[in-house]
Design a protein around this motif. Structure first.
Motif, PDB file in Angstrom:
ATOM      1  N   UNK B 139      45.413  39.537  47.227  1.00  9.00           N
ATOM      2  CA  UNK B 139      45.991  39.417  48.027  1.00  9.00           C
ATOM      3  C   UNK B 139      47.431  39.603  48.358  1.00  9.00           C
ATOM      4  N   UNK B 140      47.759  38.820  46.987  1.00 13.68           N
ATOM      5  CA  UNK B 140      49.130  39.388  46.843  1.00 13.68           C
ATOM      6  C   UNK B 140      49.642  40.656  45.487  1.00 13.68           C
ATOM      7  N   UNK B 141      48.684  40.696  44.970  1.00 15.78           N
ATOM      8  CA  UNK B 141      48.955  41.700  43.631  1.00 15.78           C
ATOM      9  C   UNK B 141      48.028  43.191  43.914  1.00 15.78           C
ATOM     10  N   UNK B 142      48.702  44.083  44.063  1.00 18.54           N
ATOM     11  CA  UNK B 142      47.663  44.994  44.687  1.00 18.54           C
ATOM     12  C   UNK B 142      46.917  45.867  43.396  1.00 18.54           C
ATOM     13  N   UNK B 143      46.990  45.952  42.440  1.00 23.23           N
ATOM     14  CA  UNK B 143      46.920  46.044  41.077  1.00 23.23           C
ATOM     15  C   UNK B 143      46.227  45.278  40.355  1.00 23.23           C
ATOM     16  N   UNK B 144      45.261  46.230  39.277  1.00 20.24           N
ATOM     17  CA  UNK B 144      44.833  44.960  38.864  1.00 20.24           C
ATOM     18  C   UNK B 144      45.244  44.812  37.688  1.00 20.24           C
ATOM     19  N   UNK B 145      44.973  43.172  37.108  1.00 22.60           N
ATOM     20  CA  UNK B 145      45.536  42.822  35.799  1.00 22.60           C
ATOM     21  C   UNK B 145      44.798  43.477  34.502  1.00 22.60           C
ATOM     22  N   UNK B 146      46.224  43.921  34.086  1.00 22.58           N
ATOM     23  CA  UNK B 146      46.160  44.626  32.463  1.00 22.58           C
ATOM     24  C   UNK B 146      45.635  43.323  31.630  1.00 22.58           C
ATOM     25  N   UNK B 147      46.090  43.961  30.506  1.00 21.20           N
ATOM     26  CA  UNK B 147      46.065  42.932  29.268  1.00 21.20           C
ATOM     27  C   UNK B 147      47.576  42.040  29.141  1.00 21.20           C
ATOM     28  N   UNK B 148      47.670  41.321  28.786  1.00 20.11           N
ATOM     29  CA  UNK B 148      48.819  40.506  28.875  1.00 20.11           C
ATOM     30  C   UNK B 148      49.296  40.418  29.916  1.00 20.11           C
ATOM     31  N   UNK B 149      48.638  40.606  30.925  1.00 17.70           N
ATOM     32  CA  UNK B 149      49.576  39.998  32.308  1.00 17.70           C
ATOM     33  C   UNK B 149      48.903  38.781  32.907  1.00 17.70           C
ATOM     34  N   UNK B 150      49.904  37.896  33.499  1.00 20.87           N
ATOM     35  CA  UNK B 150      49.209  37.233  34.485  1.00 20.87           C
ATOM     36  C   UNK B 150      49.754  37.045  35.791  1.00 20.87           C
ATOM     37  N   UNK B 151      49.239  36.695  36.531  1.00 21.39           N
ATOM     38  CA  UNK B 151      49.644  36.459  37.955  1.00 21.39           C
ATOM     39  C   UNK B 151      49.660  34.331  38.506  1.00 21.39           C
ATOM     40  N   UNK B 152      50.679  33.862  39.008  1.00 24.93           N
ATOM     41  CA  UNK B 152      51.452  33.007  39.406  1.00 24.93           C
ATOM     42  C   UNK B 152      51.191  32.225  40.047  1.00 24.93           C
ATOM     43  N   UNK B 180      48.240  27.393  48.219  1.00 22.45           N
ATOM     44  CA  UNK B 180      46.748  26.656  48.625  1.00 22.45           C
ATOM     45  C   UNK B 180      47.358  25.238  49.428  1.00 22.45           C
ATOM     46  N   UNK B 181      48.553  24.721  48.076  1.00 20.50           N
ATOM     47  CA  UNK B 181      48.496  23.059  49.173  1.00 20.50           C
ATOM     48  C   UNK B 181      48.086  22.374  47.990  1.00 20.50           C
ATOM     49  N   UNK B 182      46.509  23.259  46.881  1.00 23.27           N
ATOM     50  CA  UNK B 182      46.141  22.204  45.975  1.00 23.27           C
ATOM     51  C   UNK B 182      47.201  22.729  44.999  1.00 23.27           C
ATOM     52  N   UNK B 183      46.475  21.444  43.298  1.00 24.07           N
ATOM     53  CA  UNK B 183      46.214  21.879  42.325  1.00 24.07           C
ATOM     54  C   UNK B 183      46.645  23.557  41.468  1.00 24.07           C
ATOM     55  N   UNK B 184      45.035  24.456  42.366  1.00 25.17           N
ATOM     56  CA  UNK B 184      45.334  25.633  41.740  1.00 25.17           C
ATOM     57  C   UNK B 184      46.982  26.763  42.344  1.00 25.17           C
ATOM     58  N   UNK B 185      47.977  25.809  42.853  1.00 29.95           N
ATOM     59  CA  UNK B 185      49.243  25.810  42.995  1.00 29.95           C
ATOM     60  C   UNK B 185      49.808  26.205  41.533  1.00 29.95           C
ATOM     61  N   UNK B 186      49.542  25.697  40.268  1.00 28.64           N
ATOM     62  CA  UNK B 186      50.388  25.146  39.684  1.00 28.64           C
ATOM     63  C   UNK B 186      50.079  25.783  38.210  1.00 28.64           C
ATOM     64  N   UNK B 187      49.092  26.991  38.289  1.00 25.23           N
ATOM     65  CA  UNK B 187      47.628  27.485  37.399  1.00 25.23           C
ATOM     66  C   UNK B 187      48.859  29.031  37.108  1.00 25.23           C
ATOM     67  N   UNK B 188      48.385  29.898  36.109  1.00 19.82           N
ATOM     68  CA  UNK B 188      48.406  30.912  36.049  1.00 19.82           C
ATOM     69  C   UNK B 188      46.604  32.406  35.456  1.00 19.82           C
ATOM     70  N   UNK B 189      47.144  33.080  36.361  1.00 20.45           N
ATOM     71  CA  UNK B 189      45.997  33.440  36.737  1.00 20.45           C
ATOM     72  C   UNK B 189      46.368  34.806  35.561  1.00 20.45           C
ATOM     73  N   UNK B 190      44.893  34.897  34.939  1.00 21.20           N
ATOM     74  CA  UNK B 190      44.744  36.275  34.398  1.00 21.20           C
ATOM     75  C   UNK B 190      42.932  36.598  33.979  1.00 21.20           C
ATOM     76  N   UNK B 191      43.197  37.684  33.262  1.00 18.56           N
ATOM     77  CA  UNK B 191      41.551  38.349  33.100  1.00 18.56           C
ATOM     78  C   UNK B 191      41.269  37.433  31.786  1.00 18.56           C
ATOM     79  N   UNK B 192      38.784  37.343  31.912  1.00 18.16           N
ATOM     80  CA  UNK B 192      38.798  36.727  30.896  1.00 18.16           C
ATOM     81  C   UNK B 192      39.213  37.727  29.371  1.00 18.16           C
ATOM     82  N   UNK B 193      39.637  39.243  29.337  1.00 18.84           N
ATOM     83  CA  UNK B 193      39.971  39.324  28.245  1.00 18.84           C
ATOM     84  C   UNK B 193      40.757  38.704  27.473  1.00 18.84           C
ATOM     85  N   UNK B 194      42.256  38.784  28.524  1.00 19.11           N
ATOM     86  CA  UNK B 194      43.260  38.351  28.222  1.00 19.11           C
ATOM     87  C   UNK B 194      43.378  36.656  27.585  1.00 19.11           C
ATOM     88  N   UNK B 195      42.240  35.895  28.654  1.00 21.22           N
ATOM     89  CA  UNK B 195      42.727  34.915  27.969  1.00 21.22           C
ATOM     90  C   UNK B 195      41.476  34.528  26.460  1.00 21.22           C
TER      91      UNK B 195
END
Ligand SMILES: Nc1ncnc2c1ncn2[C@@H]1O[C@H](COP(=O)(O)OP(=O)(O)OP(=O)(O)O)[C@@H](O)[C@H]1O
Ligand SMILES: [Mg+2]
Lengths: 256, 401
Positions: B139-152, B180-195
């Motif tokens: 919904x907020x980031x059109x392209x796929x996340x690459x290595x060492x890329x995060x969505x906040x 979202x109004x939840x704890x998820x708003x305070x997290x950073x998201x990345x792909x499993x490979x980055x993780x």
């Protein structure tokens, strides 16, 4: 404008049950002629104010009719009647009422301001020169300097004179004055009575309700009311010293 | 020339004491209606957004996480949490009959130390299988996340294009998520490979995530969608039996806690609004009846001078409308000034998901609140003025004296 009352009456209930009907005004015929001052006197509680309210379209009679130049006042809707009263009647109420938030001059001009927005303004022609006339009337009554003072700050007598100016400034066809001279000193009383007389001379029909004998000097017709019945109208020009005859249930006519 | 249409305004301006009292009363009405509605709406919205974000029927977490309820705290309050189980559990879950899809996520908590820009929850997901975070990120980031890329998340203080340092790894912020109004708003998201890369970096700093010494592949949670027609309870028990050192939890049961608490709070707030409203309305009514009585003489005089019944009614209503619009607007503004900036505080105080409605909805609510205040004012004044219209002016004149 000629006001004719035909057999008007007003009653209230006193105490319990409908047998306790009490007549504030009993079947009364009365005519107010243009150009004439009619003075109505009588004891307190004899029904003067009630009669005047009915004549001026403020109180629906329980019987009879009030005609203004042949037109039945109470056959009209409230809206039409209110507009008609605003355009043709000048009122001096017994309570010396002014709007306290408005200045003296605003109080006087408000009468013309009520229908000023309306396309069909019944009194449009009368609003011309009202302010000048009002200022002049205030001056004659010695309160010219009060024009811009909030009316809430005035004394009883000052308010009374404002009411007089408010009623006269629009040069209405009929003037209803309920005790216009109470609270006034002798000098101001004479001034106010002269003003009312002058309005009649200029063509208005004037009704004055009063306890002051001095008013009789200015009367063309006078009546005395007793227990809801006005006595016969006496044409004062026929007499040397004006006086009125009292009406009343079963009472013989008596000369005061 | 003074026009009678100006009279309501003149009355209000030249009787400031009376006007201020009325404006305060109506402001109180507006404040309680608007402020209360926004809080209740935000709580409702928070819950439904939480439900959406947890679009899974069953969540499998390590037993320790379930018993310490650290998973729930992470979800609701945004506290950081890191717990791991063997990735075998994903395959085991997929083997259970009735499981339509399952997606794993890995959690990592960064530190408040030199190696990291901020202390934050990092969530790794598999873009291929994930049905929880992936649609939200799209919904907020059109392209796929690459290595060492995060969505906040929206509460993370980092802008797109900036770099976040996580265990010395420089992560590029590629997007920001909607609230979202939840704890998820305070997290950073990345792909499993980055993780996985981040996990290694963390290990270098002494943060261990191994379940057993030879276990390289760990996961933190599995989100499960149950196939239609299968009983979620039964599938849940089956997963529980088939996985190791893990607890399968029905999402519903986790949310019932929250929605139970929420409906409690919402009910309290609604009840409070109702009580305040009725009280304020009664006070308004009494004030108006008193004022109308006190002003009877004034109204009778207006009738005497030729104001019609209907005009007088309109004057009284206009005066009240001016009052209630001013008061209502002030009250709503005050509520907005209190509720908007402090929404984060309200969220942590209530320990519930809290998501403010969108601007158009807020505007609509404000308009509705204003209308409600206006109606209350009009009703009160109509009631108070009612008798004036029914009797002859001569009678009012007599009563006024
Ligand atoms: N609305 C009413 N209800 C009951 N009684 C009324 C009402 N209006 C008038 N009356 C009664 O009718 C009688 C006449 O009253 P009214 O005011 O006409 O007297 P008045 O002659 O003007 O007296 P005053 O000289 O004191 O002004 C009084 O006894 C009064 O109590
Ligand atoms: Mg009287």
């Amino acid at each position: 404008m000629k006001i004719e009352a035909c057999a008007i009456e007003k009653w209230y209930f006193r105490g319990k049950g409908d047998t306790n009907r009490f007549f504030a005004v009993k079947q009364t015929d009365l005519t107010l002629e243009p150009g004439k001052v009619t003075v109505l006197t009588g004891r307190s509680g004899s029904g003067k104010t009630t009669l005047m309210h009915m004549l001026s379209g403020l109180l629906t009679p329980d019987g009879g009719k009030v005609l203004a130049d042949g037109k039945d006042l109470y056959a009209q809707e409230d809206k039409a009647l209110s507009g008609f009263r605003n355009a043709h009647f000048g009122m001096i109420p017994q309570g010396a009422d002014v709007l306290p938030v408005l200045t003296v001059m605003e109080n006087i001009l408000l009468v013309q301001g009520i229908y000023a927005n309306q396309s069909r303004n019944p009194g449009a022609d009368r609003s011309v020169g009202v302010q000048d006339r009002a200022q002049k009337l205030l001056g004659e009554m010695g309160i010219a300097d009060l024009a811009d003072v909030p009316a809430g700050e005035l004394s009883g007598g000052e308010r009374r004179r404002v009411c007089v100016a408010r009623a006269l400034a629009g040069t209405p066809d009929v003037i209803f004055a309920d005790e216009p001279t109470s609270d006034l000193d002798d000098e101001n009383m004479q001034i106010v009575l002269q003003m009312l007389k002058k309005a009649a001379d200029e063509g208005a029909a004037v009704l004055i309700v009063t306890h002051d004998q001095e008013a009789l000097d200015y009367a063309d017709v006078c009546l005395k009311m007793h227990a809801g019945v006005p006595g016969p109208a006496v044409q004062t020009e026929d007499r040397e010293a004006p006086s009125c005859q009292e009406g009343g249930a079963g009472s013989d006519l008596q000369i005061v | 020339m003074i026009r009678i249409s100006k009279l309501p305004l003149i009355n209000l301006l030249r009787r400031p004491g009376r006007s201020i009292a009325l404006v305060l009363l109506t402001a109180f009405l507006g404040f309680s209606i608007f402020g209360g509605s926004v809080i209740v709406m935000s709580l409702r919205q928070g819950l439904s957004s939480l439900e959406n974000r947890l679009g899974a029927d069953i969540i499998v977490v390590p037993s320790e996480a379930q018993s310490k309820s650290s998973f729930k705290n992470m979800l609701l309050q945004g506290t950081t949490g890191a717990f791991y189980m063997s990735s075998d559990n994903l395959e085991r879950t997929l083997e259970v009959e009735g499981v339509e899809s399952a997606a794993a996520q890995i959690f990592l908590a960064s530190l408040k130390a030199d190696c990291c820009s901020i202390k934050i929850q990092v969530i790794g997901f598999d873009p291929e299988t994930d049905f929880i975070v992936q649609p939200w990120i799209e919904e907020s980031c059109s392209k796929d996340l690459g290595p060492l890329e995060v969505v906040v998340g929206t509460n993370v203080g980092a802008q797109v294009g900036e770099t976040l340092k996580i265990y010395e790894e420089r992560c590029h912020v590629a997007g920001r998520l909607a609230a979202t109004g939840t704890g998820l708003d305070s997290a950073v998201y990345c792909t499993i490979d980055t993780m996985k890369q981040l996990l290694k970096a963390a290990e270098a700093k002494g943060i261990t995530h191994k379940v057993t010494s030879d276990d390289e592949d760990v996961i933190s949670a599995i989100y499960v969608k149950v196939r239609e027609g299968y009983d979620i309870g039964k599938v849940n028990s089956a997963i529980q039996g088939h996985t190791r050192k893990a607890s399968a939890v029905r999402t519903r049961s986790m949310i019932t806690d929250v929605s139970g608490a929420l409906s409690g709070v919402a009910q309290t707030v609604t009840g409070l609004i109702g009580a305040v409203w009725i009280l304020a309305f009664l006070i308004l009514l009494v004030a108006f009846v008193m004022i109308a009585n006190e002003r009877k003489k004034e109204f009778a005089l207006l009738r005497l001078l030729g104001t019609s019944r209907r005009m007088l009614g309109a004057l009284i209503r206009r005066e009240m409308a001016l009052c209630s619009l001013t008061g209502g607007a002030l009250g709503i503004a005050a509520a907005a000034a209190l509720v908007f900036p402090f929404s984060a505080l309200i969220e942590t105080r209530l320990k519930l998901p809290y998501l403010m409605p969108s601007a158009p909805v807020l505007a609509l609510t404000a308009a509705g609140a204003l209308l409600a205040v206006l109606l209350a004012g009009t009703a009160a004044s109509a009631w108070a003025a009612g008798r004036l219209g029914r009797v002859d002016p001569g009678t009012v004149l007599r009563e006024g004296n």
